[in-house]
Design a protein around this motif. Structure first.
Motif, PDB file in Angstrom:
ATOM      1  N   PRO A 147      36.558  38.398  41.343  1.00 43.89           N
ATOM      2  CA  PRO A 147      35.509  38.486  40.323  1.00 43.89           C
ATOM      3  C   PRO A 147      35.713  39.538  39.230  1.00 43.89           C
ATOM      4  N   THR A 148      36.646  40.457  39.404  1.00 48.49           N
ATOM      5  CA  THR A 148      36.794  41.555  38.447  1.00 48.49           C
ATOM      6  C   THR A 148      38.211  41.592  37.897  1.00 48.49           C
ATOM      7  N   HIS A 149      38.341  41.723  36.572  1.00 46.57           N
ATOM      8  CA  HIS A 149      39.682  41.783  35.997  1.00 46.57           C
ATOM      9  C   HIS A 149      40.268  43.196  36.135  1.00 46.57           C
ATOM     10  N   TYR A 150      41.538  43.327  35.828  1.00 46.37           N
ATOM     11  CA  TYR A 150      42.342  44.525  36.047  1.00 46.37           C
ATOM     12  C   TYR A 150      41.691  45.811  35.546  1.00 46.37           C
ATOM     13  N   THR A 151      41.418  45.886  34.259  1.00 42.11           N
ATOM     14  CA  THR A 151      40.893  47.115  33.665  1.00 42.11           C
ATOM     15  C   THR A 151      39.528  47.468  34.245  1.00 42.11           C
ATOM     16  N   ALA A 152      38.663  46.484  34.401  1.00 41.69           N
ATOM     17  CA  ALA A 152      37.329  46.744  34.942  1.00 41.69           C
ATOM     18  C   ALA A 152      37.415  47.251  36.380  1.00 41.69           C
ATOM     19  N   TYR A 153      38.327  46.697  37.170  1.00 42.77           N
ATOM     20  CA  TYR A 153      38.440  47.138  38.556  1.00 42.77           C
ATOM     21  C   TYR A 153      38.924  48.590  38.623  1.00 42.77           C
TER      22      TYR A 153
END
Length: 182
Positions: A147-153
């Protein structure tokens, strides 16, 4: 990450300022960053890469301080027996992969270790290929379902620790001091 060695995030200064002696590099491409890291006054460096080290690609002579492990980072980390006080993550640039890597690292990192991430600005969407450099197929279903992309994670994970440096240059980089939940 090589552009952040002595400018931008300034890995060299971070290693010095925090007294780091054991370094783990996850993701090394052709080893350009590795060639800079081996010049640091450290006791050991382990590089985990999804491709074979080609002697023609490196311009240093590996010594007893240097170890190259071919494999997928989140699968290799649990098998490592050293305690690392400095980690660089520059692997697949998708949320699922970095989540697996951080889950594995959290089990083995000492409190206070520095964790650096590369490409923290450039990947607002996940960078997904079809396979790793060694030919192994990506777990595409898991990656796409995450559910979460790279930068957000990375930013979500970093919020539970202490940010010690950040650079927006060269696709962005972030350094975080790990705080164990235990």
């Amino acid at each position: 990450m090589r552009n952040h060695f002595d400018k931008g995030l300034n890995v060299s200064k971070l290693v010095h300022d925090y007294g780091c002696k054991t370094l783990l590099e996850l993701g090394a491409a052709e080893g350009q960053n590795t060639q800079q890291l081996v010049t640091l006054p450290i006791n050991h460096i382990t590089v985990v890469s999804d491709q074979t080290l080609k002697k023609a690609d490196i311009q240093f002579t590996p010594d007893e301080r240097f170890e190259w492990v071919e494999g997928i980072a989140h699968e290799v980390v649990p098998t490592l027996t050293r305690a690392y006080d400095f980690v660089i993550i520059d692997t697949d640039h998708n949320g699922w992969t970095v989540a697996q890597e951080l889950a594995a690292l959290e089990k083995v990192l000492p409190n206070g270790a520095i964790v650096c991430f590369h490409d923290t600005v450039a990947f607002e969407v996940d960078g997904i290929g079809e396979k790793y450099r060694n030919g192994a197929l990506y777990p595409l279903e898991e990656i796409k379902a995450f559910p979460t992309h790279y930068t957000a994670y990375i930013k979500q994970w970093a919020s539970n620790h202490t940010t010690v440096a950040e650079s927006l240059e060269w696709f962005g980089a972030l350094a975080v001091q790990f705080r164990s939940a235990q």
